[in-house]
Design a protein around this motif. Structure first.
Motif, PDB file in Angstrom:
ATOM      1  N   CYS A  42       0.842  -1.196   0.000  1.00  0.00           N
ATOM      2  CA  CYS A  42       0.000   0.000   0.000  1.00  0.00           C
ATOM      3  C   CYS A  42       0.879   1.249   0.000  1.00  0.00           C
ATOM      4  O   CYS A  42       1.825   1.342   0.787  1.00  0.00           O
ATOM      5  N   VAL A  69      -1.680  -4.914  -0.323  1.00  0.00           N
ATOM      6  CA  VAL A  69      -3.047  -4.551  -0.698  1.00  0.00           C
ATOM      7  C   VAL A  69      -3.900  -5.773  -1.043  1.00  0.00           C
ATOM      8  O   VAL A  69      -5.122  -5.722  -0.947  1.00  0.00           O
ATOM      9  N   HIS A 127      -6.512  -6.943   1.316  1.00  0.00           N
ATOM     10  CA  HIS A 127      -7.625  -6.042   1.602  1.00  0.00           C
ATOM     11  C   HIS A 127      -8.530  -5.926   0.384  1.00  0.00           C
ATOM     12  O   HIS A 127      -8.743  -6.912  -0.302  1.00  0.00           O
ATOM     13  N   CYS A 173      -4.948  -0.115   0.181  1.00  0.00           N
ATOM     14  CA  CYS A 173      -5.732  -1.223   0.730  1.00  0.00           C
ATOM     15  C   CYS A 173      -7.210  -1.050   0.414  1.00  0.00           C
ATOM     16  O   CYS A 173      -7.917  -2.018   0.127  1.00  0.00           O
TER      17      CYS A 173
END
Ligand SMILES: [Zn+2]
Length: 59
Positions: free
Chosen positions: A5, A12, A15, A35
């Motif tokens: 991120c 990332v 997420h 994210c």
């Protein structure tokens, strides 16, 4: 290619990632990955990316 991120450095892919690109000539270039929108929003605030940037929306 890294998947960290841009804001917080987390992966990332763990997420709900959001990707940002900026126009460069006729193409576009990655300007960051986040994210989720929370990290994107925090990054925008910290980097003052909206200072002086505005379209014609009346608020
Ligand atoms: Zn993040």
């Amino acid at each position: 290619m890294t998947a960290d991120c841009t804001y917080c450095g987390s992966d990332v892919n763990d997420h709900d990632p959001v990707f940002v690109a900026e126009r460069r000539g006729d193409g576009r270039e990655s300007a960051g990955r986040f994210c989720n929108y929370a990290c994107l929003s925090a990054h925008i605030d910290e980097a003052n990316l909206v200072d002086g940037a505005c379209c014609t929306v009346d608020l």
